[in-house]
Each structure stands twice: as structure tokens, then as C-alpha cells.
Write a protein that holds these residues in place. Structure first.
Motif, short mmCIF file in Angstrom:
data_model
loop_
_atom_site.label_atom_id
_atom_site.label_comp_id
_atom_site.label_asym_id
_atom_site.label_seq_id
_atom_site.Cartn_x
_atom_site.Cartn_y
_atom_site.Cartn_z
N PHE A 79 33.46 45.79 50.33
CA PHE A 79 34.82 45.29 50.18
C PHE A 79 34.85 43.86 50.70
O PHE A 79 33.94 43.43 51.42
CB PHE A 79 35.85 46.16 50.91
CG PHE A 79 35.66 46.20 52.41
CD1 PHE A 79 36.36 45.32 53.22
CD2 PHE A 79 34.82 47.11 53.00
CE1 PHE A 79 36.19 45.35 54.60
CE2 PHE A 79 34.66 47.16 54.37
CZ PHE A 79 35.34 46.26 55.18
N ASP A 80 35.87 43.12 50.32
CA ASP A 80 36.02 41.75 50.80
C ASP A 80 36.79 41.79 52.11
O ASP A 80 37.96 42.13 52.12
CB ASP A 80 36.76 40.91 49.77
CG ASP A 80 36.86 39.45 50.16
OD1 ASP A 80 36.57 39.10 51.34
OD2 ASP A 80 37.23 38.62 49.30
N MET A 82 38.10 39.60 53.71
CA MET A 82 39.19 38.64 53.76
C MET A 82 40.45 39.15 53.06
O MET A 82 41.49 38.52 53.12
CB MET A 82 38.76 37.31 53.14
CG MET A 82 37.54 36.70 53.84
SD MET A 82 37.73 36.53 55.63
CE MET A 82 38.84 35.16 55.71
N ASP A 83 40.34 40.29 52.38
CA ASP A 83 41.52 40.87 51.70
C ASP A 83 42.40 41.61 52.65
O ASP A 83 42.04 42.23 53.56
CB ASP A 83 41.10 41.81 50.57
CG ASP A 83 40.68 41.04 49.33
OD1 ASP A 83 40.99 39.84 49.26
OD2 ASP A 83 40.05 41.65 48.46
#
Length: 83
Positions: A79-80, A82-83
Motif C-alpha cells: 500500500f502507499d 502516503m495515502d
């Protein structure tokens, strides 16, 4: 969702981490670059253990998630962070 605990990658996981996830955590940690070689004094990322629908989920700050499905299979995903 039930909150669990946090610990640093490369450290000893808390006793609350289910045994079936320990091997998967070790495999992920073996792929991590050593923080000291990248940036002197930089800490290793942190793991977070939570519980979703009664099943454990561990997320590494750098964007890796390990979860256990209803049949007991462990799934790794990215997963990112930063999301």
C-alpha cells in the motif's frame, strides 16, 4: 477494528502477535535494507498490529501489509503509506 500494538522492524515482536504471522514477518524483514546503511542513525520502520473482524493484520510503515484470511492463509500486499 481492534487496536493492537507497535514494534520496530528487526526487533522482537510482542507476544500478542499470532505465531502464524511470525515467519511471514521475518521474511519481509529479511528484504528490508538496513537503515544504518541508507541513512546514518535512521530508525527501522515500525510494524502495527490491529485486528479486523477478529483476524490479525500487521502493517509495516514502509507500505507492506500481512493479513490472515478466514481460511488461515496469510496474504501479503503493498500500500502507499502516503495515502
Amino acid at each position: 477494528m481492534q487496536l493492537g500494538t507497535r514494534w520496530q522492524a528487526g526487533g522482537t515482536p510482542p507476544k500478542s502477535v499470532p505465531a502464524d504471522l511470525l515467519e511471514a514477518i521475518s521474511r519481509v524483514e529479511a528484504t528490508l535494507p538496513q537503515a544504518a546503511s541508507l541513512n546514518a542513525g535512521a530508525p527501522m520502520p515500525m510494524w502495527t498490529l490491529t485486528w479486523l473482524e477478529g483476524r490479525p493484520v500487521v502493517e509495516l510503515d514502509s507500505g507492506i501489509e500481512l493479513s490472515v484470511d478466514a481460511e488461515g492463509a496469510i496474504t501479503a500486499s503493498r500500500f502507499d503509506p502516503m495515502d
